[in-house]
Design a protein around this motif. Structure first.
Motif, PDB file in Angstrom:
ATOM      1  N   GLU A 150     -74.670 -62.665 -19.217  1.00 32.39           N
ATOM      2  CA  GLU A 150     -73.868 -64.245 -19.236  1.00 32.39           C
ATOM      3  C   GLU A 150     -73.828 -64.102 -21.079  1.00 32.39           C
ATOM      4  O   GLU A 150     -73.174 -64.639 -21.677  1.00 32.39           O
ATOM      5  N   SER A 154     -71.165 -62.071 -21.751  1.00 31.11           N
ATOM      6  CA  SER A 154     -69.952 -63.027 -21.256  1.00 31.11           C
ATOM      7  C   SER A 154     -68.904 -63.085 -20.073  1.00 31.11           C
ATOM      8  O   SER A 154     -68.024 -63.134 -19.983  1.00 31.11           O
ATOM      9  N   ASP A 155     -69.514 -62.275 -19.126  1.00 30.87           N
ATOM     10  CA  ASP A 155     -68.926 -61.623 -18.013  1.00 30.87           C
ATOM     11  C   ASP A 155     -69.480 -62.618 -17.492  1.00 30.87           C
ATOM     12  O   ASP A 155     -70.673 -62.381 -16.450  1.00 30.87           O
ATOM     13  N   LEU A 156     -68.825 -63.776 -16.758  1.00 32.20           N
ATOM     14  CA  LEU A 156     -69.348 -65.330 -16.205  1.00 32.20           C
ATOM     15  C   LEU A 156     -69.639 -64.268 -14.063  1.00 32.20           C
ATOM     16  O   LEU A 156     -70.337 -64.818 -13.641  1.00 32.20           O
ATOM     17  N   ASN A 157     -68.930 -64.016 -13.959  1.00 32.00           N
ATOM     18  CA  ASN A 157     -68.621 -63.582 -12.512  1.00 32.00           C
ATOM     19  C   ASN A 157     -70.132 -62.813 -12.753  1.00 32.00           C
ATOM     20  O   ASN A 157     -70.328 -62.818 -11.529  1.00 32.00           O
ATOM     21  N   SER A 160     -72.528 -64.352 -12.203  1.00 34.41           N
ATOM     22  CA  SER A 160     -73.172 -65.479 -11.067  1.00 34.41           C
ATOM     23  C   SER A 160     -73.478 -64.712 -10.292  1.00 34.41           C
ATOM     24  O   SER A 160     -74.059 -65.320  -9.411  1.00 34.41           O
ATOM     25  N   ARG A 182     -75.329 -72.853 -15.485  1.00 37.39           N
ATOM     26  CA  ARG A 182     -75.157 -72.746 -16.913  1.00 37.39           C
ATOM     27  C   ARG A 182     -73.731 -72.164 -16.772  1.00 37.39           C
ATOM     28  O   ARG A 182     -72.411 -72.254 -17.261  1.00 37.39           O
ATOM     29  N   VAL A 183     -74.109 -71.425 -15.954  1.00 45.25           N
ATOM     30  CA  VAL A 183     -72.544 -70.601 -15.721  1.00 45.25           C
ATOM     31  C   VAL A 183     -71.517 -70.859 -14.651  1.00 45.25           C
ATOM     32  O   VAL A 183     -70.279 -71.067 -15.068  1.00 45.25           O
ATOM     33  N   ARG A 186     -69.896 -73.384 -18.165  1.00 49.42           N
ATOM     34  CA  ARG A 186     -68.863 -72.977 -18.089  1.00 49.42           C
ATOM     35  C   ARG A 186     -67.493 -72.311 -17.692  1.00 49.42           C
ATOM     36  O   ARG A 186     -66.568 -72.313 -18.789  1.00 49.42           O
ATOM     37  N   ALA A 187     -67.767 -72.075 -16.648  1.00 51.53           N
ATOM     38  CA  ALA A 187     -66.482 -72.202 -15.778  1.00 51.53           C
ATOM     39  C   ALA A 187     -65.406 -73.062 -15.414  1.00 51.53           C
ATOM     40  O   ALA A 187     -64.431 -72.909 -14.700  1.00 51.53           O
TER      41      ALA A 187
END
Length: 217
Positions: A150, A154-157, A160, A182-183, A186-187
């Protein structure tokens, strides 16, 4: 609450280790908490590699340009003094052959942090996770993976997925619910973010936290 406890342990009880634990708990909830980062950087002043990491994180959070530049320069100076482990590749190879060697894992983790190789840290934690069976240790590693994905990558996938894995292993785990929220925010997935807030409100043992979660949802 965690930061107030940290201040109490640090200033009145002279217990920096407990204060550091409180700061880490606050950062698990909010990785960009400025007060927690500043307090932890103060506590970890003797650990150059950890200090460098915290200064880098502080530089990402502060808004005053001169302070941000000063923190970046200080972090760079610490990085140069510390230096990356020249045997990093050898450590990786040795750990791949002996994933149960805790001393080797610690040495590799330290070297990866010094090198700023957060992707390598995630890979290391995933390898260690495969050999772990104790629930609390597994959760700690999963949350570390999620936080790195996160905040550092910055790899949201992947972040998550890690938070969801933590919730599968411990339904209602507050740091995982907050991280997943939070994720999702941001997504741009506001429906899922609201679901996380509502779930947090239902499982929270603290009445005020529960009320805040429901109001926010």
């Amino acid at each position: 609450a965690y930061l107030k406890l940290a201040q109490l342990y640090l200033d009145r009880l002279s217990e920096p280790s407990r204060a550091a634990q409180c700061c880490e708990a606050a950062l698990a909830i909010d990785p960009n908490n400025l007060s927690a980062l500043k307090s932890l950087e103060r506590i970890r002043a003797g650990d150059r590699s950890r200090r460098q990491e915290l200064k880098t994180r502080l530089a990402e959070v502060v808004t005053e340009p001169r302070l941000r530049t000063a923190l970046k320069l200080a972090a760079a100076a610490d990085r140069e003094k510390t230096g990356a482990d020249p045997l990093l590749d050898e450590l990786r190879g040795a750990f791949a052959k002996s994933p149960d060697d805790t001393a080797l894992a610690f040495q590799l983790e330290r070297s990866l942090r010094q090198a700023g190789d957060y992707g390598g840290l995630v890979d290391l934690y995933r390898q260690r996770l495969g050999a772990m069976t104790e629930p609390s240790e597994r959760l700690e590693l999963i949350l570390r993976i999620a936080e790195l994905c996160e905040t550092r990558l910055s790899d949201l996938n992947r972040a998550s997925a890690a938070y969801q894995q933590a919730l599968e292993e411990s339904p209602g785990l507050i740091p995982a619910l907050q991280g997943a929220r939070r994720v999702f925010l941001r997504a741009g997935d506001f429906v899922s973010a609201r679901t996380m807030l509502e779930t947090e409100g239902k499982v929270s043992r603290d009445a005020q936290t529960a009320l805040d979660a429901f109001v926010a949802a």
